[in-house]
Scaffold this motif. Structure first.
Motif, PDB file in Angstrom:
ATOM      1  N   ARG A   1       4.622  -4.664  -7.775  1.00 25.73           N
ATOM      2  CA  ARG A   1       4.705  -4.607  -8.800  1.00 25.73           C
ATOM      3  C   ARG A   1       3.119  -2.942  -8.811  1.00 25.73           C
ATOM      4  N   ASP A   2       2.127  -2.601  -7.771  1.00 26.07           N
ATOM      5  CA  ASP A   2       1.584  -2.070  -7.943  1.00 26.07           C
ATOM      6  C   ASP A   2       1.498  -1.614  -6.184  1.00 26.07           C
ATOM      7  N   GLU A   3       2.322  -0.836  -5.881  1.00 29.88           N
ATOM      8  CA  GLU A   3       3.004   0.337  -4.212  1.00 29.88           C
ATOM      9  C   GLU A   3       1.775   0.893  -4.182  1.00 29.88           C
ATOM     10  N   ARG A   4       0.307   1.111  -4.778  1.00 30.48           N
ATOM     11  CA  ARG A   4      -0.874   1.849  -3.618  1.00 30.48           C
ATOM     12  C   ARG A   4      -1.494   0.260  -3.659  1.00 30.48           C
ATOM     13  N   LYS A   5      -1.410  -0.620  -3.251  1.00 33.87           N
ATOM     14  CA  LYS A   5      -1.444  -1.447  -2.841  1.00 33.87           C
ATOM     15  C   LYS A   5      -0.855  -1.218  -1.044  1.00 33.87           C
TER      16      LYS A   5
ATOM     17  N   TYR B   1      -1.879  -8.399   1.054  1.00 35.45           N
ATOM     18  CA  TYR B   1      -0.821  -9.276  -0.325  1.00 35.45           C
ATOM     19  C   TYR B   1       0.597  -9.677  -0.772  1.00 35.45           C
TER      20      TYR B   1
ATOM     21  N   THR C   1      -8.295  -9.010  -2.858  1.00 34.33           N
ATOM     22  CA  THR C   1      -8.624  -7.681  -2.561  1.00 34.33           C
ATOM     23  C   THR C   1     -10.307  -7.223  -1.729  1.00 34.33           C
TER      24      THR C   1
END
Length: 190
Positions: free
Chosen positions: A162-166, A155, A137
């Motif tokens: 799992r986490d599209e904000r990344k 990533y 991160t």
């Protein structure tokens, strides 16, 4: 004497150095251009990879293909491999003993390939290849150099599913990789 791809692959496919050999369907040796200047390294095969014997063929693989396309690459221009060559049960993280038993295969692949850039796909690959205390991160997209090879980590495609904000951060990391390719690669045109 230096390995050949054929000899190395045959030896790897017969490997029984750790317990993962007992539960695998296929060894997932690696895939791509054997003269690639760019090596992409994940942690280990998942269910689809184990079934087909090819790295990154499931949903994460489709996303990886899309990520490469964004910067003008495809699998014909890179080599894709993993830290461990057999699927850990239930896609758990590979244990240290499994990584230790398998890392020699990746080292020998890397020696044959002699890449100019290594892109670690996720935290586990970065901890093994870049540095043991790598923090994905905080350090994704940063460049490191060892023995003349440029290395970075992004990533893992599964994490992006799992986490599209990344994804915006990863887009910036991909653009950095594109710039580095243009800077150091001689036959990879993008």
């Amino acid at each position: 004497m230096r390995d050949t791809w054929e000899e190395l692959r045959a030896q790897c496919l017969a490997c029984t150095a750790c317990g993962l050999a007992e539960t695998r369907t296929h060894v997932v040796f690696g895939d791509g251009a054997q003269d690639a200047e760019i090596l992409l390294v994940g942690e280990g095969p998942g269910q689809h990879e184990d079934e087909q014997g090819v790295p990154f063929v499931g949903r994460a693989g489709l996303l990886l293909d899309d990520m490469l396309e964004i910067i003008g690459l495809d699998r014909t221009k890179v080599y894709v491999a993993n830290i461990v060559k057999c699927r850990p049960p239930q896609n758990r993280d590979p244990l240290n003993v499994e990584q230790d038993a398998c890392i020699g295969w990746l080292r020998r692949q890397t020696a044959l390939l002699r890449p100019k850039i290594i892109v670690c796909l996720g935290r586990i690959a970065a901890k093994v290849i870049i540095k043991e205390d790598f923090k994905i991160t905080a350090e994704h997209g940063q460049w490191f150099q060892r023995s003349g090879v440029q290395m970075t980590a992004i990533y893992h495609p599964s994490a992006l599913l799992r986490d599209e904000r990344k994804r915006p951060e990863t887009f910036e990391d991909l653009k950095s990789i594109q710039s580095k390719i243009r800077e150091v690669c001689t036959h990879t045109v993008i």
